[in-house]
Structures are given as structure tokens and as C-alpha cells.
Design an enzyme around this catalytic site. Sequence first.
Site, mmCIF file in Angstrom:
data_model
loop_
_atom_site.group_PDB
_atom_site.id
_atom_site.type_symbol
_atom_site.label_atom_id
_atom_site.label_comp_id
_atom_site.label_asym_id
_atom_site.label_seq_id
_atom_site.Cartn_x
_atom_site.Cartn_y
_atom_site.Cartn_z
ATOM 1 N N SER A 30 -30.240 66.903 -47.598
ATOM 2 C CA SER A 30 -31.501 67.537 -47.209
ATOM 3 C C SER A 30 -32.238 66.745 -46.130
ATOM 4 O O SER A 30 -32.890 67.337 -45.256
ATOM 5 C CB SER A 30 -32.393 67.733 -48.440
ATOM 6 N N THR A 31 -32.145 65.428 -46.152
ATOM 7 C CA THR A 31 -32.832 64.622 -45.133
ATOM 8 C C THR A 31 -32.129 64.792 -43.786
ATOM 9 O O THR A 31 -32.774 64.997 -42.750
ATOM 10 C CB THR A 31 -32.871 63.138 -45.536
ATOM 11 N N ASP A 83 -28.042 59.609 -40.841
ATOM 12 C CA ASP A 83 -27.643 60.179 -42.136
ATOM 13 C C ASP A 83 -28.619 59.727 -43.218
ATOM 14 O O ASP A 83 -29.315 58.715 -43.055
ATOM 15 C CB ASP A 83 -26.211 59.712 -42.475
ATOM 16 N N GLY A 84 -28.643 60.452 -44.295
ATOM 17 C CA GLY A 84 -29.482 60.102 -45.445
ATOM 18 C C GLY A 84 -28.750 59.135 -46.369
ATOM 19 O O GLY A 84 -27.661 58.644 -46.061
ATOM 20 N N ASP A 86 -28.514 58.081 -50.903
ATOM 21 C CA ASP A 86 -29.002 58.278 -52.271
ATOM 22 C C ASP A 86 -29.791 57.057 -52.736
ATOM 23 O O ASP A 86 -30.748 57.189 -53.505
ATOM 24 C CB ASP A 86 -27.828 58.559 -53.201
ATOM 25 N N LYS A 96 -24.075 56.373 -51.152
ATOM 26 C CA LYS A 96 -24.045 57.715 -50.578
ATOM 27 C C LYS A 96 -23.015 58.561 -51.313
ATOM 28 O O LYS A 96 -22.212 58.054 -52.073
ATOM 29 C CB LYS A 96 -23.692 57.650 -49.083
ATOM 30 N N GLY A 97 -23.079 59.863 -51.059
ATOM 31 C CA GLY A 97 -22.088 60.757 -51.661
ATOM 32 C C GLY A 97 -22.661 61.735 -52.660
ATOM 33 O O GLY A 97 -21.929 62.512 -53.259
ATOM 34 N N GLU A 105 -18.633 60.956 -44.118
ATOM 35 C CA GLU A 105 -19.822 60.205 -43.675
ATOM 36 C C GLU A 105 -19.446 58.776 -43.295
ATOM 37 O O GLU A 105 -19.936 58.240 -42.296
ATOM 38 C CB GLU A 105 -20.871 60.200 -44.793
HETATM 39 C C1 5RP Z 1 -24.329 63.305 -48.986
HETATM 40 C C2 5RP Z 1 -25.162 62.076 -48.938
HETATM 41 C C3 5RP Z 1 -26.623 62.249 -48.682
HETATM 42 O O1 5RP Z 1 -26.963 61.494 -47.591
HETATM 43 C C4 5RP Z 1 -27.382 61.783 -49.877
HETATM 44 O O2 5RP Z 1 -26.919 62.501 -51.005
HETATM 45 C C5 5RP Z 1 -28.876 61.982 -49.702
HETATM 46 O O3 5RP Z 1 -29.181 63.340 -49.793
HETATM 47 P P1 5RP Z 1 -30.647 63.890 -49.591
HETATM 48 O O4 5RP Z 1 -31.005 63.616 -48.174
HETATM 49 O O5 5RP Z 1 -30.525 65.361 -49.887
HETATM 50 O O6 5RP Z 1 -31.557 63.189 -50.557
HETATM 51 O O7 5RP Z 1 -24.707 60.980 -49.088
HETATM 52 O O8 5RP Z 1 -23.008 63.011 -49.336
#
Ligand code: 5RP
Length: 232
Positions: A30-31, A83-84, A86, A96-97, A105
Site C-alpha cells: 500500500s505504501t 519500496d515499503g 513490514d 519484507k514480504g 523485491e
Molecule cells: C510486500 C512488502 C511490502 O513492502 C510490505 O508488506 C509493506 O506493505 P504496506 O506498504 O502495505 O504496509 O514487502 O511484499
Amino acid sequence: MNADEQKQAAAVRALDFIEPGMKLGLGTGSTAEHFVQALGARVKEGFDIVGVPTSERTGQLAESLGIPLTNLDDTPHLDVTIDGADELDIDLRLIKGGGGALLREKIVATASDRMIVIADASKLVTTLGAFPLPVEVIPFGCTATAGRMAEVASAWGCTGRIARRTDEYGEPFFTDSGNFIFDCAFGRIPDPVGLAHELNRIAGVVDNGLFIGIADLAIVGTPSGTDIIEAK
Ligand code: 5RP
């Protein structure tokens, strides 16, 4: 600002690091979607960049916004990946993931001169591991592979439930590369460097969601703005 507004603020600030002509890795989640939306608006104004998406989902969004896309076969070297995450810690070690895209990624981020992480404040932690660590595993023999993962993790001070991810219908979740994800609820990971290295030595493990020494800078949304954390 609430969490989603923080994500958006971090994403918009990331545009400050993008220059015309750059080749960009486009993250997943989402980010990252906030970033792709903001980038799409710039592209509509004539901003010249090309992107490599880290997932089919991001690729579809970018395409719908008119962002020119390529891939790592045609464009093996990128300037920046945005990239975002977790979770991230102050040393810019990441989990991540959560969106299931960790393998692409990591491939895209490590093909880039720089990785910039964008996140809301809740993602910044003192110790990684409250978010279950995603591990991408080949389907063949996956139960045996998960058993080895538990043994190796235990030797690195990590115990907890290791569960194969399912989708919203309770069916196995498949990554864009046709693999499973096992989510490892360790609670805390005392030695992320050692665990990341040893998990990847297990036959059947494709990669794990620990990103160590990859991110160069993080933009973290806060209730009142954004903070920058740079790699030491
Ligand atoms: C996807 C990821 C995302 O960057 C991670 O899950 C963060 O997601 P969000 O921005 O929705 O909080 O690693 O594989």
C-alpha cells in the site's frame, strides 16, 4: 496524520529523490502504491522515467497510470528502488514480504544503486520479529523444508509458529514466481544477520524477507510530517 496519511507523505517525499531519466524499481504494497500513484501524476506532466515493477500487481497499477515499464533483462541496472517494509530498525534492516513479493523485491532492490524505504511510523521497531518473517519456499518438499527452517531458527534463538500462507479463500498462497510463503512468528529476532544467512542455506528456501545491508535511506511518516533515516 493517521497511518495511511503517513504512508502517503513518505511516498510523496520520495519523489524528491527522483531525477528525470532515472530507471526506478517500483515496490509492492500500500505504501509503494502511494508512490506509484504520485509518480504517475508526474509522468502525466511529462516527467521522463522508466520503472521495473516488483510484482504483477504493481506492474498493472503502473501501466494503468501510463508509467513506462521495462524489466531487468532489458534494463539490468537501476538507479533507485522505492519500496515499503513490514518492519525496519534504526540500522535499516528490514522485514519484507507481507505482500508476498519479497523475492522480486530483493532482486530489484539489489539491482539498484540505492534502495529507499517508505513507511509509516508503526513500522519502525527496536527489534525485528514482531511481524512474522515471510520465507519463500519451493512447493516440492515444503513440509520438510519448513521443519529444517524451525531447526535452524531455533539455533539462532528464534522459536514460534511457522505457517504456510493461505489466501482469502483458505487456499495456498502462491507468489508471482509460483512458490509458497511460510510466515515465521518468532516474536523477536535477536540476530537478523545470522538468521537471514542460515535460512537461505536450506535447500528449498528461495529467499527470506530479511533485507540486510540493502536499504540506504528510509523516509518514515510521523503524526506531524516525515523523518529521514540514513544508513550508517
Ligand atoms: C510486500 C512488502 C511490502 O513492502 C510490505 O508488506 C509493506 O506493505 P504496506 O506498504 O502495505 O504496509 O514487502 O511484499
